[in-house]
Design an enzyme around this catalytic site. Structure first.
Site, PDB file in Angstrom:
ATOM      1  N   CYS A 102     -16.637 -23.207 -32.025  1.00 50.99           N
ATOM      2  CA  CYS A 102     -15.376 -23.808 -31.624  1.00 50.99           C
ATOM      3  C   CYS A 102     -15.441 -24.352 -30.205  1.00 50.99           C
ATOM      4  CB  CYS A 102     -14.248 -22.767 -31.685  1.00 50.99           C
ATOM      5  SG  CYS A 102     -14.116 -21.899 -33.259  1.00 50.99           S
ATOM      6  N   ASN A 123     -15.353 -18.758 -29.241  1.00 47.93           N
ATOM      7  CA  ASN A 123     -16.362 -19.758 -29.580  1.00 47.93           C
ATOM      8  C   ASN A 123     -17.672 -19.040 -29.806  1.00 47.93           C
ATOM      9  OD1 ASN A 123     -18.086 -22.015 -29.708  1.00 47.93           O
ATOM     10  ND2 ASN A 123     -18.289 -22.106 -27.487  1.00 47.93           N
ATOM     11  N   ARG A 149     -11.666 -25.875 -34.124  1.00 53.16           N
ATOM     12  CA  ARG A 149     -12.480 -25.006 -34.969  1.00 53.16           C
ATOM     13  C   ARG A 149     -13.478 -25.770 -35.832  1.00 53.16           C
ATOM     14  NH1 ARG A 149     -10.736 -21.414 -40.236  1.00 53.16           N
ATOM     15  NH2 ARG A 149     -12.581 -20.065 -40.273  1.00 53.16           N
ATOM     16  N   GLY A 170     -35.995 -22.681 -32.749  1.00 51.54           N
ATOM     17  CA  GLY A 170     -36.888 -21.732 -32.095  1.00 51.54           C
ATOM     18  C   GLY A 170     -36.728 -21.560 -30.602  1.00 51.54           C
ATOM     19  N   ILE A 216     -17.242 -21.883 -40.020  1.00 52.96           N
ATOM     20  CA  ILE A 216     -18.546 -21.397 -40.470  1.00 52.96           C
ATOM     21  C   ILE A 216     -18.402 -20.067 -41.208  1.00 52.96           C
ATOM     22  CG2 ILE A 216     -20.851 -20.666 -39.728  1.00 52.96           C
ATOM     23  CD1 ILE A 216     -20.342 -23.645 -39.309  1.00 52.96           C
ATOM     24  N   ILE A 217     -17.628 -19.129 -40.633  1.00 51.99           N
ATOM     25  CA  ILE A 217     -17.347 -17.833 -41.250  1.00 51.99           C
ATOM     26  C   ILE A 217     -15.865 -17.794 -41.626  1.00 51.99           C
ATOM     27  CG2 ILE A 217     -17.254 -15.337 -40.884  1.00 51.99           C
ATOM     28  CD1 ILE A 217     -20.082 -16.303 -41.020  1.00 51.99           C
TER      29      ILE A 217
END
Length: 621
Positions: A2, A76, A50, A367, A53-54
């Site tokens: 967010c 966030n 927002r 990575g 994602i979850i």
């Protein structure tokens, strides 16, 4: 993921429109939803954009309040162990109305207070209002993956994920901080709590802030720090046990970071770090999507062949995306997005990669962190060589060589920075080998700025970790500075401009603590080799033909682009503008040096990005 913004005051706030404007200036950070909330007394205002994602449902809407209405939060980031914490909190009697990690933070604070930070495994920046205590609690993750700017004056605290959200308030000044500018020109970024604008600050990584609405004052503290190295010469190291522990930690970190209510991909370059992450990802999922970015026409920058080898070996669903050449008009857009200028032209390919991946996916692993944690940069080997081979040269002689290099060699001559670094005591300090502009050159660039004096060297020395081991000193320095202020800023701003969430399993705090607390220097880097322990892990999980010695940085052919065409035209237009902040004679010298084959492209990039940023935000001296 967010964008958050808010204001907290010891008096009611009549001017509120800027909060909405500031929130929507960060729409790129959260295109899926928005929210705004003000306390009944008008002293606290929170707003958020927002990226879902979850818990994609409306139950994940922010600002979020607990059941009592006494706690409110804007958040966030991601808490990767939220499911475990949720179960623990349920066992303690807490109830939940959603499946979001945001609500877990509220319950964790209710249970453990500010000590809840020790329990979070994730990347985060949040602000939590406690109506009963009349406090606002701000915190930022350990490595600094998620940003948090703030401005405090006159009993009022404003905060935001991006500086542009705060600048939506016309009451705030926009003047250059001289120390921050000097640090930027020397180091390539503004370190620590400093900000390029006077009166503004960044909450440093692994720090928290508690603001008291009654007094209008705040307290800032560090809640986590790197561990001391356990291994000593008197305690033999069990390398096999270290490899086992690293493999288990990395596998669990990747597993946790693949949890989302949307698909999660992996950015695969074919290098050590991303290949190991991919290998761990296929242990958690039978269908892993990998992405590789190709740069047609730039052979040495194209990693598609290396990534293809890993994808075939691990059986991933592999997609090769081809990036178009960057155009010069991208730079003003990036200067606007980055809030503070930063000297790293790889922000361009990072943006292009994010733009391409976002067309297919909204979350991906990458990575970041492997070089700082496990000794992957080339300068770690060179520093150790210097200490061994040149340490016996008397300091006065080395100081003389360093001074002669600064005074006699033109800026951009290969090896000049290393010669200047000879004057540093390698038993205690660190040379600024990645220096953009030394003190003499900065003085010439800022000749017209009355009152300028060099401060960056003192700031740098104050940030060098105290450690008897040179490699420990160098890697800890890079973790707290270059990683936090360059790499992670670049990744956050470039990815979020495209509404893409990028996650870094190597920055799981357990992996960080393992790397700095248990891995001795000789298993990180020597004068002959780098990233030793990680490379030995690749022997376990990657194909024999994998090239363990290859080190490909994420870069662009900026020097080639500056020979002519649109990039050179833009650089000329910006730097030769009469309103340019920098001395015209010194700018011409840098441009001529670049044309003669010297390495000034990043230095010129530094000046151009600063000027574009200053124009965009109307910043004055």
């Amino acid at each position: 993921m967010c964008g958050i913004v808010g204001i907290v005051s010891n008096t009611p706030q009549a001017q509120r429109a800027w909060l909405t404007i500031g929130r929507d200036a960060m729409k790129h950070r959260g295109p899926d939803d928005s929210g705004e909330w003000w306390s009944a007394d008008g002293r606290v205002g929170f707003a958020q954009r927002r990226l879902a994602i979850i818990d994609l449902s409306p139950a994940g809407h922010q600002p979020m309040h607990d059941a009592s209405g006494a706690l409110s939060i804007v958040f966030n980031g991601e808490i990767y162990n939220f499911a475990d914490l949720r179960d623990e909190l349920i066992a303690k009697g807490h109830g939940f109305r959603s499946h979001s990690d945001t609500e877990v933070i509220l319950a964790a604070y209710r249970e453990w207070g500010t000590e809840c930070l020790a329990r979070f495994n994730g990347m985060f920046a949040f602000a939590l209002f406690d109506a009963q205590q009349q406090t606002v609690f701000l915190a930022r993750d350990r490595a600094g993956e998620k940003p948090l700017f703030y401005h405090q004056a006159g009993g009022v605290l404003r905060f935001a994920s991006e500086l542009k959200a705060l600048l939506a308030d016309p009451a705030l000044p926009r003047r250059i901080d001289p120390t921050a500018l000097d640090c930027y020109l020397a180091m390539g970024y503004v370190p620590g709590e400093r900000c390029m604008l006077q009166g503004f600050n960044k909450l440093p990584p692994a720090h928290a802030l508690l603001f008291d609405l009654q007094t209008g004052k705040s307290n800032i503290w560090r809640y986590w720090q790197l561990p001391e190295l356990e291994a000593t010469s008197s305690r033999p190291v069990d390398e096999a046990a270290l490899l086992d522990e690293l493999e288990a930690l990395l596998e669990d970190a990747v597993r946790r970071q693949m949890v989302a209510d949307v698909p999660v991909g992996v950015l695969l370059s074919g290098g050590v770090d991303s290949s190991l992450i991919t290998a761990m990802a296929v242990r958690s999922s039978s269908q892993v999507q990998t992405f590789t970015i190709g740069f047609p026409g730039h052979g040495k920058l194209d990693e598609t062949e290396h990534a293809r080898l890993i994808a075939r070996h691990l059986g991933t669903r592999h997609t090769e995306l081809m990036a178009e050449d960057a155009t010069a008009d991208l730079l003003p857009r990036l200067a606007s997005q980055f809030d503070e200028p930063m000297v790293d032209s790889s922000m361009i390919p990072t943006f292009l990669v994010s733009q391409l991946v976002r067309q297919h996916w909204s979350v991906a692993l990458r990575g970041d962190g492997g070089d700082e944690l496990f000794g992957g940069y080339g300068h770690y080997s060179r520093l150790q060589w210097m200490q061994k081979k040149l340490g016996t040269i008397p300091r006065p002689l080395r100081n003389g060589i360093a001074l002669a290099a600064e005074k006699l060699l033109p800026v951009g001559v290969k090896g000049r920075n290393w010669l200047q670094g000879l004057g540093v005591d390698l038993d205690k300090g660190l040379p600024l080998i990645a220096s953009c502009f030394d003190v003499t050159t900065r003085g010439r660039l800022l000749a017209a700025r009355s009152g300028w004096h060099a401060q960056a060297e003192d700031v740098l020395r104050s940030r060098v970790p105290v450690h008897p081991d040179l490699l420990q000193r160098a890697t800890r320095m890079d973790f707290a500075n270059y990683l936090a202020e360059d790499i992670l800023v670049k990744v956050d701003r470039a990815s979020m401009l495209n509404s893409l969430e990028l996650r870094a399993p190597l920055l799981d705090y357990r992996v960080i603590e393992f790397a700095f607390g248990k891995v001795p220097s000789h298993l990180k880097a020597t004068a002959q080799d780098k990233k030793i322990l990680l490379k030995r892990l690749t022997a376990r999980v990657l194909p024999p033909e994998f090239d363990r010695q290859r080190k490909q940085g994420f870069s662009i052919p900026l020097g080639e682009w500056l020979k002519g065409g649109a990039f050179r035209a833009l650089f000329n237009e910006v730097l030769r503008d009469p309103a340019c902040s920098f001395d015209a004679g010194m700018v011409d010298s840098l441009l001529r040096g670049q044309d003669r084959g010297r390495s000034n492209s990043e230095r010129l990039f530094a000046l151009v990005l600063f000027e574009l940023w200053r124009r965009e935000y109307g910043v004055t001296f």
